[in-house]
Each structure stands twice: as C-alpha cells, then as structure tokens.
Design a protein around this motif. Structure first.
Motif, PDB file in Angstrom:
ATOM      1  N   UNK A  21      29.162  16.900  24.452  1.00 26.94           N
ATOM      2  CA  UNK A  21      29.191  18.293  24.903  1.00 26.94           C
ATOM      3  C   UNK A  21      29.528  18.388  26.386  1.00 26.94           C
ATOM      4  N   UNK A  22      30.053  19.581  26.752  1.00 27.04           N
ATOM      5  CA  UNK A  22      30.328  19.932  28.152  1.00 27.04           C
ATOM      6  C   UNK A  22      29.623  21.265  28.411  1.00 27.04           C
ATOM      7  N   UNK A  23      28.939  21.367  29.557  1.00 32.17           N
ATOM      8  CA  UNK A  23      28.360  22.662  29.937  1.00 32.17           C
ATOM      9  C   UNK A  23      28.534  22.854  31.437  1.00 32.17           C
ATOM     10  N   UNK A  24      28.604  24.112  31.838  1.00 32.38           N
ATOM     11  CA  UNK A  24      28.787  24.425  33.251  1.00 32.38           C
ATOM     12  C   UNK A  24      27.750  25.454  33.674  1.00 32.38           C
ATOM     13  N   UNK A  25      27.285  25.331  34.916  1.00 33.66           N
ATOM     14  CA  UNK A  25      26.298  26.265  35.438  1.00 33.66           C
ATOM     15  C   UNK A  25      26.567  26.504  36.925  1.00 33.66           C
ATOM     16  N   UNK A  26      26.623  27.765  37.359  1.00 28.93           N
ATOM     17  CA  UNK A  26      26.607  28.974  36.543  1.00 28.93           C
ATOM     18  C   UNK A  26      27.926  29.172  35.816  1.00 28.93           C
ATOM     19  N   UNK A  27      27.908  29.967  34.769  1.00 23.23           N
ATOM     20  CA  UNK A  27      29.132  30.185  34.013  1.00 23.23           C
ATOM     21  C   UNK A  27      29.539  31.666  33.944  1.00 23.23           C
ATOM     22  N   UNK A  28      28.709  32.562  34.513  1.00 20.54           N
ATOM     23  CA  UNK A  28      29.080  33.980  34.579  1.00 20.54           C
ATOM     24  C   UNK A  28      29.089  34.413  36.047  1.00 20.54           C
ATOM     25  N   UNK A  29      29.944  35.386  36.358  1.00 21.10           N
ATOM     26  CA  UNK A  29      30.141  35.826  37.737  1.00 21.10           C
ATOM     27  C   UNK A  29      30.290  37.345  37.775  1.00 21.10           C
ATOM     28  N   UNK A  30      29.883  37.947  38.888  1.00 20.19           N
ATOM     29  CA  UNK A  30      30.051  39.388  39.069  1.00 20.19           C
ATOM     30  C   UNK A  30      30.505  39.649  40.502  1.00 20.19           C
ATOM     31  N   UNK A  31      30.464  40.910  40.921  1.00 18.29           N
ATOM     32  CA  UNK A  31      30.970  41.282  42.246  1.00 18.29           C
ATOM     33  C   UNK A  31      30.265  40.537  43.373  1.00 18.29           C
ATOM     34  N   UNK A  32      29.003  40.201  43.171  1.00 21.08           N
ATOM     35  CA  UNK A  32      28.264  39.510  44.225  1.00 21.08           C
ATOM     36  C   UNK A  32      28.768  38.081  44.428  1.00 21.08           C
ATOM     37  N   UNK A  33      29.588  37.588  43.517  1.00 17.55           N
ATOM     38  CA  UNK A  33      30.089  36.212  43.593  1.00 17.55           C
ATOM     39  C   UNK A  33      31.546  36.127  44.039  1.00 17.55           C
ATOM     40  N   UNK A  34      32.133  37.259  44.514  1.00 19.47           N
ATOM     41  CA  UNK A  34      33.516  37.203  44.980  1.00 19.47           C
ATOM     42  C   UNK A  34      33.601  36.192  46.123  1.00 19.47           C
ATOM     43  N   UNK A  35      34.573  35.288  46.025  1.00 23.17           N
ATOM     44  CA  UNK A  35      34.730  34.205  46.997  1.00 23.17           C
ATOM     45  C   UNK A  35      34.509  32.862  46.328  1.00 23.17           C
ATOM     46  N   UNK A  36      34.169  31.849  47.135  1.00 21.52           N
ATOM     47  CA  UNK A  36      33.996  30.482  46.623  1.00 21.52           C
ATOM     48  C   UNK A  36      32.585  30.278  46.082  1.00 21.52           C
ATOM     49  N   UNK A  37      32.511  29.630  44.907  1.00 21.40           N
ATOM     50  CA  UNK A  37      31.239  29.319  44.244  1.00 21.40           C
ATOM     51  C   UNK A  37      31.247  27.868  43.779  1.00 21.40           C
ATOM     52  N   UNK A  38      30.156  27.179  44.063  1.00 24.20           N
ATOM     53  CA  UNK A  38      30.009  25.799  43.581  1.00 24.20           C
ATOM     54  C   UNK A  38      29.353  25.820  42.211  1.00 24.20           C
ATOM     55  N   UNK A  39      30.000  25.182  41.231  1.00 24.81           N
ATOM     56  CA  UNK A  39      29.441  25.097  39.878  1.00 24.81           C
ATOM     57  C   UNK A  39      29.275  23.624  39.504  1.00 24.81           C
ATOM     58  N   UNK A  40      28.355  23.399  38.584  1.00 30.62           N
ATOM     59  CA  UNK A  40      28.066  22.026  38.157  1.00 30.62           C
ATOM     60  C   UNK A  40      28.476  21.839  36.705  1.00 30.62           C
ATOM     61  N   UNK A  41      29.288  20.817  36.464  1.00 31.85           N
ATOM     62  CA  UNK A  41      29.706  20.444  35.112  1.00 31.85           C
ATOM     63  C   UNK A  41      28.807  19.311  34.625  1.00 31.85           C
ATOM     64  N   UNK A  42      28.166  19.524  33.467  1.00 35.03           N
ATOM     65  CA  UNK A  42      27.330  18.480  32.862  1.00 35.03           C
ATOM     66  C   UNK A  42      28.041  17.963  31.619  1.00 35.03           C
TER      67      UNK A  42
END
Length: 196
Positions: free
Chosen positions: A14-35
């Motif tokens: 399996x592959x999962x990512x966190x966070x996986x949903x975004x809204x207006x407060x996340x406009x710009x660069x976001x670090x996500x983790x792939x497991x």
C-alpha cells in the motif's frame, strides 16, 4: 500522485500520503509524507512538496444604484456600494469601483466597473450603472431695492436686480421675479418673490 517509483523486492502492499486534502489555508508550499508498506508489513516514508494554487477568479456580482449630489455638487462611492454579493472561496481582498467620484457633469446614468481581487490575486470585473441625481435646491438670496416711477407712473424690475448672489453647485438655469411691474398704486414697500 507523489510516488516517484518506490519499490520493494517482495512487493508493495500500500501507499498512503498525509495530509491528502487541502483548502484555501494551504495555498502555497506544503510538506507531505508518503508512507510505503510492503507485503510483509515493513514501512518506509519519504517527503514531498505539494504546491497548492488558487487560480479560480472570484464571482463578481454588481448592482445598479442611484446617488445624490451633495450641496457642493459632489458624491463618491466605494466598491461596496455597487457590490451585490460577490464571493470567492478563499476570500476577497478588495473591491474597487471606477470611476468612484461624480459631480454635476455626471448627472444621469454612468457606467462603473467593479474590480474584485481575491486573497490570491485573482481578478474579476462586473459593470454597474450609477445614476447621479441633483436634488439639492439652489440657494436663493434676495436684496431690497428702491425704484422710481417714471413720468407715466410705471416702473419695472428684473430678477437680476434683486438677486444677491444666489447660487447652486450645478449652476443656475433661470431667475424670475414676481411681481415685476409697479404703478402708482404700489407706492411704498412691496413684497416680491425671487424664484431660482
């Protein structure tokens, strides 16, 4: 979407990512983790950068309005005056009306643009009609005067003779005085009306 060729000799379960949903407060660069989990329960993680963009322009909705000139022949509006429920999911930063000042030369309907800018710099424009009215009466100022009957017992006056600098911000169209003619029966003080 962010996996770039993860692998395992025995196979990936399996592959999962966190966070996986975004809204207006996340406009710009976001670090996500792939497991990444393999078929034997071993897990590895890595991080990726997800850039969230808002490229949706705001919804611009205008309304027509009527405004009144003040005693100086001037009126101004703001973007909020002609806004009629404009919206943006991430928020509106500014509403600007152009033109936004009016004077006597603008009496009647005027086409005005409302420019909406959202918090992420997207722009929408709508049009409104701003009807400018002048409902301020002129300032009528009279002065007393004395006139002499002529050899026929007659005299007349003009409105300009009893006017004492009457004024109006948008200009005076006409002046009249009543009564304007006199005879022997009027000797003495007479009340006259100046209409501007």
């Amino acid at each position: 979407q962010i996996d770039n060729g993860s692998s395992d000799a025995c196979g990936i379960a399996s592959l999962s990512v966190s966070p996986h949903t975004f809204d207006c407060s996340r406009v710009g660069d976001n670090t996500v983790t792939l497991s990444v989990s393999d078929v034997n329960g071993n897990i590895s993680t890595c991080q990726a950068n997800v850039t969230v963009e808002d490229q949706i322009a705001p919804v611009a909705i205008c309304q027509d309005i009527t405004v009144q000139l003040d005693v100086h022949g001037f009126v101004s509006i703001t973007g909020y005056d002609i806004n009629n429920g404009s919206s943006d999911a991430c928020g509106i930063a500014s509403l600007v009306a152009s033109p936004n000042t009016f004077d006597c030369s603008n009496i009647g309907p005027n086409e005005v643009s409302l420019t909406l800018t959202d918090v992420n710099g997207n722009i929408s424009i709508c049009q409104a009609t701003v009807t400018v009215e002048d409902n301020v009466a002129p300032d009528a100022i009279c002065q007393d005067m004395t006139i002499q009957l002529d050899e026929n017992g007659q005299a007349s006056i003009t409105a300009e003779q009893i006017d004492n600098n009457s004024s109006d911000a948008c200009g005076i169209a006409s002046m009249s005085v009543s009564p304007s003619s006199f005879d022997c029966s009027n000797v003495g003080a007479n009340l006259v009306s100046l209409t501007i």
